[in-house]
Enzyme design. Structure first.
Site, PDB file in Angstrom:
ATOM      1  N   GLU A 121      -9.899  31.511  20.529  1.00  0.00           N
ATOM      2  CA  GLU A 121      -9.586  32.433  19.163  1.00  0.00           C
ATOM      3  C   GLU A 121      -8.335  32.780  18.988  1.00  0.00           C
ATOM      4  O   GLU A 121      -7.552  33.418  19.984  1.00  0.00           O
ATOM      5  CB  GLU A 121     -10.554  33.869  19.275  1.00  0.00           C
ATOM      6  CG  GLU A 121     -10.563  34.664  18.177  1.00  0.00           C
ATOM      7  CD  GLU A 121     -10.929  34.066  16.648  1.00  0.00           C
ATOM      8  OE1 GLU A 121     -10.003  34.082  15.842  1.00  0.00           O
ATOM      9  OE2 GLU A 121     -12.000  33.552  16.482  1.00  0.00           O
ATOM     10  N   ASP A 170     -14.237  28.127   9.039  1.00  0.00           N
ATOM     11  CA  ASP A 170     -13.845  28.351   7.726  1.00  0.00           C
ATOM     12  C   ASP A 170     -14.154  27.442   6.939  1.00  0.00           C
ATOM     13  O   ASP A 170     -13.961  26.096   7.209  1.00  0.00           O
ATOM     14  CB  ASP A 170     -12.162  28.732   7.646  1.00  0.00           C
ATOM     15  CG  ASP A 170     -11.626  29.168   6.364  1.00  0.00           C
ATOM     16  OD1 ASP A 170     -12.106  28.587   5.154  1.00  0.00           O
ATOM     17  OD2 ASP A 170     -10.871  30.010   6.441  1.00  0.00           O
ATOM     18  N   ASP A 189     -22.968  28.249   6.939  1.00  0.00           N
ATOM     19  CA  ASP A 189     -23.561  29.056   5.816  1.00  0.00           C
ATOM     20  C   ASP A 189     -23.252  28.264   4.500  1.00  0.00           C
ATOM     21  O   ASP A 189     -23.793  28.884   3.586  1.00  0.00           O
ATOM     22  CB  ASP A 189     -23.768  30.556   5.805  1.00  0.00           C
ATOM     23  CG  ASP A 189     -22.420  31.102   5.609  1.00  0.00           C
ATOM     24  OD1 ASP A 189     -21.438  30.261   5.790  1.00  0.00           O
ATOM     25  OD2 ASP A 189     -22.170  32.292   5.639  1.00  0.00           O
TER      26      ASP A 189
END
Length: 241
Positions: A96, A146, A182
């Site tokens: 990250e 993303d 999603d």
């Protein structure tokens, strides 16, 4: 959300000075809370990893032999921390670039007294290429990357044929690439890319998507997606060759 996209080579402008390469992330600034700062200051010396260390000997890094999971873009670390707590017999590596997220995870690791988590704070593609041995991972997780939802930006998405091949090399035979998103269009692209990627088998019985596995914690992005009326799509592809 995990800000990851396809790594590309630097462009060479007319003045001869190379421009910075497009990374597999967008660097995000943010203020650090006291807990996050504690995580970085006290946790990084114990659990932080650097590309300068070169190719890892994972048995040496963790001091044992165990199943290994790598998560790309763990955000604030809630899911990774939950998985690591639930499976102390397994080892986890998180990547990250969002510094507060790194601090939050490390603070959680310290508070929980965990020893089975290690962290990189740099480009995921570079970590895979330079630090992760071939055939060493049991799972690679890519949760809610993303989506780069504008069509002109789709090429920045991390899930591309080259990424699929790189991940395949890092997984052991029988290892699994588990993705979740999603964004329906991105889910369809993931399925399209992985369905033709050599050396994989879709674990979905119907060759599409799987129900959310119990081992994947429900993230804040999933909850947000539900509020917005989005679906969530999980994909699992097993390395068979």
């Amino acid at each position: 959300m995990n800000d990851v996209n396809e790594n590309q080579q630097p462009e060479q402008p007319e003045d001869g000075q190379p421009r910075r390469a497009i990374r597999s992330f967008v660097m995000r600034a943010g203020r650090m809370t006291e807990g996050q700062q504690r995580g970085v200051e006290k946790g990084w010396p114990l659990f932080g990893l650097s590309l300068a260390g070169g190719l890892l000997d994972l048995d040496q890094v963790f001091g044992r032999q165990a199943p290994r999971t790598l998560e790309i873009g763990f955000g604030m670390g809630h899911s990774l921390l939950e998985m690591a707590q639930a499976a102390p017999e397994q080892d986890f590596i998180g990547i990250e670039v969002h510094r507060p997220g790194v601090g939050a995870l490390l603070n959680g690791v310290l508070n929980a007294g965990l020893e089975n988590v290690r962290v990189y704070d740099c480009d995921a593609i570079e970590v895979l290429n330079q630090a992760i041995p071939d055939g060493s991972l049991d799972r690679l997780l890519l949760f809610f990357p993303d989506p780069w939802h504008k069509k002109k930006h789709n090429k920045r998405r991390i899930v591309q044929p080259a990424f699929a091949e790189l991940v395949r090399r890092k997984l052991r035979i029988g290892g699994v690439l588990h993705m979740a998103t999603d964004w329906e269009h991105y889910a369809e692209q993931m399925l399209e890319v992985m369905s033709v990627a050599p050396g994989y088998r879709n674990q979905a019985a119907d060759g599409t998507f799987i129900p959310r596995p119990d081992e994947r914690p429900i993230t804040k992005f999933e909850k947000r997606g539900e509020r917005l009326g989005h679906g969530v799509w999980d994909l699992k592809f097993e390395r068979i060759d």
